[in-house]
Design a protein around this motif. Structure first.
Motif, PDB file in Angstrom:
ATOM      1  N   GLU A  74       8.173  -9.323  -0.689  1.00 32.08           N
ATOM      2  CA  GLU A  74       9.601  -8.652  -0.249  1.00 32.08           C
ATOM      3  C   GLU A  74       9.620  -7.233  -0.822  1.00 32.08           C
ATOM      4  N   LYS A  75       8.625  -6.868  -1.627  1.00 28.85           N
ATOM      5  CA  LYS A  75       8.664  -5.450  -2.121  1.00 28.85           C
ATOM      6  C   LYS A  75       7.235  -4.908  -2.036  1.00 28.85           C
ATOM      7  N   ALA A  76       7.122  -3.312  -2.071  1.00 32.44           N
ATOM      8  CA  ALA A  76       5.806  -2.843  -1.964  1.00 32.44           C
ATOM      9  C   ALA A  76       5.885  -1.662  -2.924  1.00 32.44           C
ATOM     10  N   ASN A  77       4.682  -1.972  -3.792  1.00 31.60           N
ATOM     11  CA  ASN A  77       4.149  -0.983  -4.762  1.00 31.60           C
ATOM     12  C   ASN A  77       2.995  -0.232  -4.220  1.00 31.60           C
ATOM     13  N   ILE A  78       3.344   1.092  -3.863  1.00 31.59           N
ATOM     14  CA  ILE A  78       2.474   2.169  -3.444  1.00 31.59           C
ATOM     15  C   ILE A  78       2.116   3.054  -4.031  1.00 31.59           C
ATOM     16  N   LYS A  79       0.783   3.093  -4.486  1.00 29.36           N
ATOM     17  CA  LYS A  79       0.196   4.203  -5.459  1.00 29.36           C
ATOM     18  C   LYS A  79      -1.123   4.725  -4.834  1.00 29.36           C
ATOM     19  N   TRP A  80      -1.134   6.159  -4.538  1.00 32.85           N
ATOM     20  CA  TRP A  80      -2.096   6.854  -4.075  1.00 32.85           C
ATOM     21  C   TRP A  80      -3.231   7.214  -5.365  1.00 32.85           C
ATOM     22  N   ILE A  81      -4.540   6.770  -4.904  1.00 34.95           N
ATOM     23  CA  ILE A  81      -5.533   7.122  -5.930  1.00 34.95           C
ATOM     24  C   ILE A  81      -5.948   8.605  -5.679  1.00 34.95           C
ATOM     25  N   ASP A  82      -6.303   8.807  -4.396  1.00 33.30           N
ATOM     26  CA  ASP A  82      -6.379  10.182  -4.095  1.00 33.30           C
ATOM     27  C   ASP A  82      -5.887  10.181  -2.546  1.00 33.30           C
ATOM     28  N   GLU A  83      -6.401  11.473  -1.871  1.00 34.69           N
ATOM     29  CA  GLU A  83      -6.014  11.884  -0.431  1.00 34.69           C
ATOM     30  C   GLU A  83      -6.207  10.515   0.465  1.00 34.69           C
ATOM     31  N   ASN A  84      -7.395   9.883   0.324  1.00 38.28           N
ATOM     32  CA  ASN A  84      -7.638   8.939   1.366  1.00 38.28           C
ATOM     33  C   ASN A  84      -7.629   7.603   0.810  1.00 38.28           C
ATOM     34  N   THR A  85      -7.146   7.214  -0.387  1.00 34.42           N
ATOM     35  CA  THR A  85      -7.153   6.007  -0.886  1.00 34.42           C
ATOM     36  C   THR A  85      -6.011   5.445  -1.571  1.00 34.42           C
ATOM     37  N   VAL A  86      -5.313   4.512  -1.054  1.00 34.55           N
ATOM     38  CA  VAL A  86      -3.987   3.841  -1.394  1.00 34.55           C
ATOM     39  C   VAL A  86      -4.178   2.621  -1.842  1.00 34.55           C
ATOM     40  N   VAL A  87      -3.130   2.249  -2.703  1.00 38.80           N
ATOM     41  CA  VAL A  87      -3.147   0.769  -3.144  1.00 38.80           C
ATOM     42  C   VAL A  87      -1.665   0.365  -2.921  1.00 38.80           C
ATOM     43  N   ILE A  88      -1.880  -0.850  -2.147  1.00 33.26           N
ATOM     44  CA  ILE A  88      -0.573  -1.355  -1.741  1.00 33.26           C
ATOM     45  C   ILE A  88      -0.275  -2.808  -2.161  1.00 33.26           C
ATOM     46  N   ASN A  89       0.403  -2.970  -3.289  1.00 37.40           N
ATOM     47  CA  ASN A  89       0.646  -4.329  -3.838  1.00 37.40           C
ATOM     48  C   ASN A  89      -0.726  -4.740  -4.400  1.00 37.40           C
TER      49      ASN A  89
END
Length: 120
Positions: A89-104
């Motif tokens: 139900e939730k999304a924790n989004i964190k960008w590591i760099d310009e081309n890498t993202v962590v979603i949940n």
């Protein structure tokens, strides 16, 4: 008789290919996911991308799911679904760099990688 065998041997793969594509289109095509309601969005460090997360529920018989849509801020491209996960139900989004993202907890190299719970 030989002509019938050639036609039959060509027709069967075409029919099977159409059936296979129909199953993919109906059940696995990420471009056909439900829109959902926007819950959060985060831009990449240099602003090349914005990842928008939507929560979706198709009614009483299904659980919530999160859809992640990658938007191209510096290129004239249509948004691309890169994340689809059930029982969220939730999304924790964190960008590591310009081309890498962590979603949940799922690390994706954008714009090419995707995560779809149906393909684990």
């Amino acid at each position: 008789m030989k002509k019938k065998h050639i036609i039959f041997s060509l027709l069967i793969p075409v029919i099977l290919g159409l059936i296979g594509y129909g199953v993919y289109w109906a059940f696995f095509d990420m471009s056909r996911l439900p829109k959902g309601d926007l819950i959060t969005e985060k831009s990449s460090p240099e602003g090349t991308y914005t990842l928008k997360a939507y929560v979706s529920s198709e009614g009483a018989t299904t659980d919530f799911a999160v859809r992640g849509e990658l938007n191209f801020n510096k290129a004239n491209k249509k948004p691309k679904n890169i994340y689809w996960n059930y029982h969220e139900e939730k999304a924790n989004i964190k960008w590591i760099d310009e081309n890498t993202v962590v979603i949940n907890g799922h690390v994706l190299s954008v714009p090419n990688e995707t995560f779809d719970f149906r393909r684990r």
